[in-house]
Design an enzyme around this catalytic site. Structure first.
Site, PDB file in Angstrom:
ATOM      1  N   HIS A 137      43.018  41.078  45.905  1.00  0.00           N
ATOM      2  CA  HIS A 137      41.886  41.172  44.985  1.00  0.00           C
ATOM      3  C   HIS A 137      42.202  42.126  43.828  1.00  0.00           C
ATOM      4  O   HIS A 137      42.072  41.758  42.655  1.00  0.00           O
ATOM      5  CB  HIS A 137      40.651  41.644  45.756  1.00  0.00           C
ATOM      6  CG  HIS A 137      39.424  41.811  44.921  1.00  0.00           C
ATOM      7  ND1 HIS A 137      38.455  40.853  44.817  1.00  0.00           N
ATOM      8  CD2 HIS A 137      39.009  42.833  44.128  1.00  0.00           C
ATOM      9  CE1 HIS A 137      37.501  41.267  44.004  1.00  0.00           C
ATOM     10  NE2 HIS A 137      37.812  42.481  43.569  1.00  0.00           N
ATOM     11  N   GLU A 138      42.622  43.318  44.154  1.00  0.00           N
ATOM     12  CA  GLU A 138      42.866  44.299  43.079  1.00  0.00           C
ATOM     13  C   GLU A 138      44.056  43.864  42.221  1.00  0.00           C
ATOM     14  O   GLU A 138      44.065  44.055  41.016  1.00  0.00           O
ATOM     15  CB  GLU A 138      43.075  45.703  43.654  1.00  0.00           C
ATOM     16  CG  GLU A 138      41.961  46.213  44.575  1.00  0.00           C
ATOM     17  CD  GLU A 138      40.549  46.086  44.029  1.00  0.00           C
ATOM     18  OE1 GLU A 138      40.381  45.993  42.789  1.00  0.00           O
ATOM     19  OE2 GLU A 138      39.600  46.042  44.844  1.00  0.00           O
ATOM     20  N   GLU A 188      34.338  39.982  38.769  1.00  0.00           N
ATOM     21  CA  GLU A 188      34.284  40.101  40.231  1.00  0.00           C
ATOM     22  C   GLU A 188      34.146  38.728  40.902  1.00  0.00           C
ATOM     23  O   GLU A 188      34.822  38.444  41.879  1.00  0.00           O
ATOM     24  CB  GLU A 188      33.168  41.046  40.671  1.00  0.00           C
ATOM     25  CG  GLU A 188      33.373  42.506  40.236  1.00  0.00           C
ATOM     26  CD  GLU A 188      34.682  43.114  40.742  1.00  0.00           C
ATOM     27  OE1 GLU A 188      35.334  42.541  41.641  1.00  0.00           O
ATOM     28  OE2 GLU A 188      35.077  44.184  40.205  1.00  0.00           O
ATOM     29  N   GLY A 234      35.816  50.084  48.372  1.00  0.00           N
ATOM     30  CA  GLY A 234      37.023  49.620  49.046  1.00  0.00           C
ATOM     31  C   GLY A 234      38.273  49.972  48.257  1.00  0.00           C
ATOM     32  O   GLY A 234      39.203  50.574  48.789  1.00  0.00           O
ATOM     33  N   ALA A 235      38.293  49.592  46.993  1.00  0.00           N
ATOM     34  CA  ALA A 235      39.483  49.834  46.185  1.00  0.00           C
ATOM     35  C   ALA A 235      39.167  49.584  44.715  1.00  0.00           C
ATOM     36  O   ALA A 235      38.167  48.954  44.391  1.00  0.00           O
ATOM     37  CB  ALA A 235      40.618  48.909  46.620  1.00  0.00           C
ATOM     38  N   GLU A 283      40.884  48.646  40.714  1.00  0.00           N
ATOM     39  CA  GLU A 283      42.003  47.967  40.057  1.00  0.00           C
ATOM     40  C   GLU A 283      42.552  48.667  38.814  1.00  0.00           C
ATOM     41  O   GLU A 283      43.100  47.997  37.933  1.00  0.00           O
ATOM     42  CB  GLU A 283      41.546  46.561  39.653  1.00  0.00           C
ATOM     43  CG  GLU A 283      40.497  46.520  38.510  1.00  0.00           C
ATOM     44  CD  GLU A 283      39.044  46.446  38.960  1.00  0.00           C
ATOM     45  OE1 GLU A 283      38.751  46.913  40.076  1.00  0.00           O
ATOM     46  OE2 GLU A 283      38.199  45.953  38.203  1.00  0.00           O
ATOM     47  N   ASN A 284      42.465  49.990  38.703  1.00  0.00           N
ATOM     48  CA  ASN A 284      42.974  50.689  37.511  1.00  0.00           C
ATOM     49  C   ASN A 284      44.327  50.122  37.099  1.00  0.00           C
ATOM     50  O   ASN A 284      45.193  49.887  37.923  1.00  0.00           O
ATOM     51  CB  ASN A 284      43.144  52.175  37.811  1.00  0.00           C
ATOM     52  CG  ASN A 284      41.971  52.750  38.559  1.00  0.00           C
ATOM     53  OD1 ASN A 284      40.868  52.726  38.081  1.00  0.00           O
ATOM     54  ND2 ASN A 284      42.222  53.197  39.781  1.00  0.00           N
ATOM     55  N   HIS A 328      42.952  41.255  39.743  1.00  0.00           N
ATOM     56  CA  HIS A 328      42.198  41.810  38.613  1.00  0.00           C
ATOM     57  C   HIS A 328      43.111  42.090  37.412  1.00  0.00           C
ATOM     58  O   HIS A 328      42.613  42.206  36.290  1.00  0.00           O
ATOM     59  CB  HIS A 328      41.524  43.120  39.015  1.00  0.00           C
ATOM     60  CG  HIS A 328      40.126  42.972  39.524  1.00  0.00           C
ATOM     61  ND1 HIS A 328      39.184  42.165  38.931  1.00  0.00           N
ATOM     62  CD2 HIS A 328      39.489  43.577  40.570  1.00  0.00           C
ATOM     63  CE1 HIS A 328      38.041  42.274  39.595  1.00  0.00           C
ATOM     64  NE2 HIS A 328      38.193  43.111  40.591  1.00  0.00           N
TER      65      HIS A 328
HETATM   66  N1  BES Z   1      36.186  46.870  40.733  1.00  0.00           N
HETATM   67  C1  BES Z   1      35.871  46.996  42.113  1.00  0.00           C
HETATM   68  C2  BES Z   1      35.721  48.419  42.539  1.00  0.00           C
HETATM   69  C3  BES Z   1      34.378  48.995  42.242  1.00  0.00           C
HETATM   70  C4  BES Z   1      33.314  48.661  43.019  1.00  0.00           C
HETATM   71  C5  BES Z   1      34.193  49.870  41.218  1.00  0.00           C
HETATM   72  C6  BES Z   1      32.068  49.219  42.721  1.00  0.00           C
HETATM   73  C7  BES Z   1      32.970  50.401  40.936  1.00  0.00           C
HETATM   74  C8  BES Z   1      31.895  50.097  41.703  1.00  0.00           C
HETATM   75  C9  BES Z   1      36.965  46.380  42.973  1.00  0.00           C
HETATM   76  O1  BES Z   1      37.733  45.426  42.363  1.00  0.00           O
HETATM   77  C10 BES Z   1      36.264  45.708  44.102  1.00  0.00           C
HETATM   78  O2  BES Z   1      35.584  44.758  43.869  1.00  0.00           O
HETATM   79  N2  BES Z   1      36.409  46.220  45.316  1.00  0.00           N
HETATM   80  C11 BES Z   1      35.715  45.760  46.471  1.00  0.00           C
HETATM   81  C12 BES Z   1      36.628  45.060  47.425  1.00  0.00           C
HETATM   82  C13 BES Z   1      36.960  43.667  47.026  1.00  0.00           C
HETATM   83  C14 BES Z   1      37.964  43.053  47.962  1.00  0.00           C
HETATM   84  C15 BES Z   1      35.758  42.768  46.932  1.00  0.00           C
HETATM   85  C16 BES Z   1      35.149  47.002  47.126  1.00  0.00           C
HETATM   86  O3  BES Z   1      35.487  48.107  46.711  1.00  0.00           O
HETATM   87  O4  BES Z   1      34.347  46.849  48.042  1.00  0.00           O
HETATM   88 ZN    ZN Z   2      36.834  43.549  42.162  1.00  0.00          ZN
END
Ligand code: BES
Ligand code: ZN
Length: 868
Positions: free
Chosen positions: A303-304, A326, A267-268, A270-271, A307
């Protein structure tokens, strides 16, 4: 110096939490120079390293071409280091080592969308969890924190050159090329590194923090998508304010950038200071985006952003601690979203996700603790359990502490650990010290798998006017975790007078082992009894209000009591839960549907007037997929489908004229806020589909009029679904219209694919039509998922021709994009619950796949799945 391809995984590739060791070297600073060319990219890095513990100087690296390596100015030769497909070990490294490393990488042919990759005209990074090692050799682990300076250089046809932190300088280098230098003053682990090179437009705004810092806000997207960035920008500003008000956390840099990418695995991300987002989680506009997707954009932005403190300023010591960042950040974004719309509905939607994904995960072969103690491929552990159950653990502690004490706990966490990489124990410890309440028992939630069963019995004594609850908790035995312990379970509850509907004030007798505080009882024994006094009439008890703990509640409600709760419970979540309990009885225990229909009829008009969004959720008839997750053996998809169809038909006929009357009288334009308008749109779409079920000839005309008459995606798509899924005469033209209208809008076109893939009578041939369509694209995970997600919406289809589709895709993705391939296979996890012969057929297909795949990701997932 090319590196041999990975050998097939050995069993001993498992990594264990108990083996954690402090890194031998710290990195004081990193200077990166990334030069992008059309057929390769050069990455030069300078690392100032310093010994801090016993051990070798080991740098991790994968698929890198090593060009040069110098230590303290001396070029190393092959005799000075050992290099294999995973790491570079420097022999006899000095305690103070200035490393200079030159490598060549190939983002232009990187299909895994991990590390630095080219997506169309754009170069972007995705480094969490282990992507940075595909950019250069580095101690790529979250407990190595350093300050990064990044120089990015590329052809001027890519005007945008971004990296983390603040822009230091930019200029030309000749031959049509230019560069930018960015400096990130905050220490960070390599997984938070990001850079972006491309031709993008930008939406700018700014935000003044509570500390008076004026922060530039920038959202980058392709030019035509800039108008779709306003909702995200507002959500970002809102999030920044929210984190100041609720957690005392202001933003810490002068700039915050978000970049929208159409090819993205997740989805996204958080760099630090430079979030990278799947377009689906940032672009939002009512004309192109459904209400649900708009809500999702706002929560992902939050969310991001959140973080930045829970994840970035304080990060994880190792990837076993993933739920530390998370779980906490999901809890924070859920709370944020509860403030944004009807809080009850947000909670309903979050619990629905938990029950539909986390509960089944935790009852099958992929069950693991929120903090696992081993893994093969960490990418496989971004699971519903880590995220959703992780969030629930934080919610339980927050519920128990109440607002003030929870805030004291989080204040202590930030005070103590800012700038560090920490563990779940550290988090519990800070919460305990800060709040003054011992929360150490909650550690057990992190360390063991399984959804506890909470059995409760209620007994009323009219003579003493007391009501007694007997509670018991248990966990299903798990061979891999023999020492399961009982857990602290906060039970939020209320008693209602069954005659008047009024809520009793709770008084506990001396017999109660633990007092009920603010309507919450902490059940932390295997068994307990609580007794309430002054209960003048036989009460109706409402348990686990707002779903105060992630457990399976067993309480023997009568249908009348459930109907009572649907009508009188003022906790919207439990009101909804009562509808769901009734519906499960109808669908899984063959109970007649009338009680549900009567209860809904009696309640709806009032709820519709007050909270249309909540009213729309009271129609939630559990999906076939969810129902399947409640069946542990001899699951026959078509039987569940038939029963569910029958219930929907009875509901449609039972509601009669009410459907059309409501449809015609509801008007989204008359609502005063987005949440209510969203509710009205949801209700009208439900009414439309019920009218189609009634066989009302006018239903299709109304749907067609709604389709053509609206510029709102929820209305347009809702109408399109009714037309297409019922094979209405107007369906073909509407689908064609949708295609023509949105053929250049990737996210809307995803919906076009999804609606067709989700047709109840889809076939292998209709899916083949979609996957051979010129707009189908195996390089874009969103497009792949629009078809797999559509197919998966109908389990009858998913478990027949869907299996072949998923398996062929997994085979392809195993090589091209194993992260997405491995996730896709999860759609088949519950194969073992199927009735024969389907069970054996699917098992064989999975075993066949097992012999052909090569990636750690897919192998680990398949191995676990087949253990069932
Ligand atoms: N840190 C994650 C992105 C991520 C996910 C990196 C899996 C590496 C592997 C990010 O903060 C995240 O959790 N994104 C979720 C969406 C969020 C609203 C729960 C995602 O990408 O689904
Ligand atoms: Zn996350």
């Amino acid at each position: 110096m090319n590196i041999a391809a990975n050998p097939v995984i050995q069993a001993d590739q498992t990594i264990y939490l108990k083996d954690y060791q402090q890194p031998a070297y710290a990195v004081d600073s990193v200077a990166l120079d990334i030069q992008v060319f059309s057929d390769h990219t050069k990455v030069n890095s300078k690392l100032a390293m310093q010994r801090q513990a016993a051990g070798d100087l080991v740098l991790l690296g994968r698929d890198l071409e090593l060009v040069a390596l110098r230590v303290n100015g001396m070029t190393l030769t092959a005799a000075d280091y050992q290099l294999d497909s995973e790491q570079l070990l420097i022999l006899n490294a000095p305690a103070q080592a200035k490393l200079e490393i030159e490598v060549i990488i190939h983002p232009e042919s990187n299909t895994m969308l991990e590390g630095l990759y080219q997506a169309g005209d754009l170069f972007v990074t995705q480094n969490e969890p282990e992507g940075f090692r595909k950019i250069t050799f580095y101690p790529d682990r979250p407990d190595v924190l350093s300050v990064f300076t990044t120089r990015v250089e590329a052809d001027k046809k890519y005007p945008v050159l971004l990296a983390n932190g603040n822009l230091l300088e930019a200029g030309e280098v000749g031959e049509g090329r230019h560069y930018a230098i960015w400096e990130d003053p905050t220490k960070k682990p390599s997984y938070l590194f990001a850079c972006v090179i491309g031709d993008l437009a930008v939406l700018r705004d700014h935000y003044v923090t509570s500390e008076g810092r004026d922060v530039a806000l920038e959202i980058y997207a392709i030019e035509k998508d800039i108008p779709k960035c306003h909702i995200a920008m507002n959500a970002l500003k809102h999030s920044m304010r929210w984190d100041e008000e609720h957690y005392g956390r202001p933003y810490d840099l002068d700039i915050y950038m978000i970049v929208a990418v159409s090819q993205f695995n997740m989805g996204a991300m958080e760099n630090k200071g430079l979030n990278i987002f799947n377009t689906s989680c940032v672009l939002a506009d009512e004309e192109y985006t459904t209400d649900a997707a708009i809500m999702r954009v706002q929560s992902v932005i939050a969310h991001e952003y959140f973080h930045n403190w829970t994840g970035n300023r304080i990060t994880c010591r190792d990837w076993f601690q993933l739920c530390l960042k998370e779980g906490l950040t999901v809890f924070r974004d859920q709370s944020f979203s509860e403030d944004l719309q009807s809080a009850a509905v947000q909670r309903i939607d979050d619990v629905a996700v938990l029950k539909a994904h986390q509960f089944p995960e935790d009852s099958g072969p992929l069950s693991h603790p929120p903090r696992p103690d081993h893994f093969v491929e960490i990418n496989n552990f971004y699971t519903a359990t880590v995220y959703e159950k992780g969030a629930e653990i934080n919610r339980m502690m927050a519920t128990l502490l109440g607002k003030e004490k929870f805030r004291k706990g989080t204040d202590e966490y930030f005070r103590r650990y800012d700038g560090q990489a920490v563990t779940v124990e550290d988090w519990i410890d800070a919460l305990t010290t800060g709040s003054g309440v011992d929360l150490s028992a909650f550690l057990k939630w992190y360390n063991q798998p399984g959804t506890p069963k909470l059995e409760v019995q209620g007994t009323y004594d009219a003579v003493t006017q007391s009501y007694r609850l007997d509670l018991k908790q248990s966990l299903k035995a798990n061979a891999k975790y023999p020492n399961l312990q009982h857990l602290p379970i906060p039970v939020a509850l209320a008693l209602f007078n069954a005659e008047t509907g009024e809520q009793y004030t709770l008084h506990c007798s001396a017999l109660s082992e633990n007092n009920v505080k603010d309507g919450v009882y902490l059940f932390d024994q295997e068994q307990a009894v609580i007794e309430f006094t002054g209960v003048t009439e036989k009460p109706v008890v409402s348990l686990l209000r707002s779903f105060s703990a992630p457990v399976n509640l067993k309480f023997n409600y009568s249908d009348d009591e459930l109907a009572f709760l649907i009508q009188f419970e003022n906790n919207g979540f439990n009101q909804w839960q009562a509808t769901q309990t009734l519906i499960e009885r109808i669908l899984l225990e063959d109970q007649p549907a009338q009680s549900y229909i009567d209860a809904i009829k009696a309640t709806l008009p009032a709820v519709m007037a007050k909270d249309p969004l909540l009213a729309s959720r009271l129609f939630d008839v559990a999906s076939e997929g969810y129902l399947a997750s409640r069946i542990d053996q001899d699951y026959q998809p078509h039987l569940v489908n038939q029963k569910r169809e029958a219930l929907l038909n009875s509901l449609a006929h039972g509601l009669g004229d009410f459907c059309k009357q409501s449809y015609l009288s509801l008007d989204a334009a008359l609502q005063n806020d987005f949440s209510q308008a969203m509710g009205v749109r949801a209700l009208r779409n439900i009414m439309l589909s019920l009218m189609a079920r009634q066989g009302d000839t006018q239903a299709f005309e109304l749907a067609d009029a709604q389709y053509h008459g609206s510029n709102n995606m929820s209305e347009r798509l809702g109408a399109l679904k009714v037309l297409v899924w019922n094979d209405a005469p107007q369906a073909k033209a509407a689908l064609q219209d949708f295609y023509n209208r949105f053929k250049d809008e990737a996210l809307a076109l995803d919906q076009w694919f999804m609606v067709q893939a989700a047709h109840p009578k889809a076939t292998a041939a209709s899916i083949a039509y979609l996957t051979s369509h010129p707009d189908y694209d195996l390089g874009t995970p969103n497009r792949i998922r629009s078809v797999t997600g559509g197919v998966n919406a109908n389990p009858v289809n998913a478990w027949s021709f869907g299996v072949q589709h998923f398996i062929e895709l997994a085979k392809y993705l195993d090589e091209k994009n194993p992260i997405v391939g491995s996730r896709l296979l999860l759609l088949l996890t519950r194969w073992y619950t199927l009735a024969e012969p389907q069970r054996s057929e699917v098992k064989q297909a999975l075993q066949g796949l097992q012999t052909e795949v090569k990636s750690k990701n897919v192998i680990e997932t398949l191995n676990s799945m087949l253990e069932a």
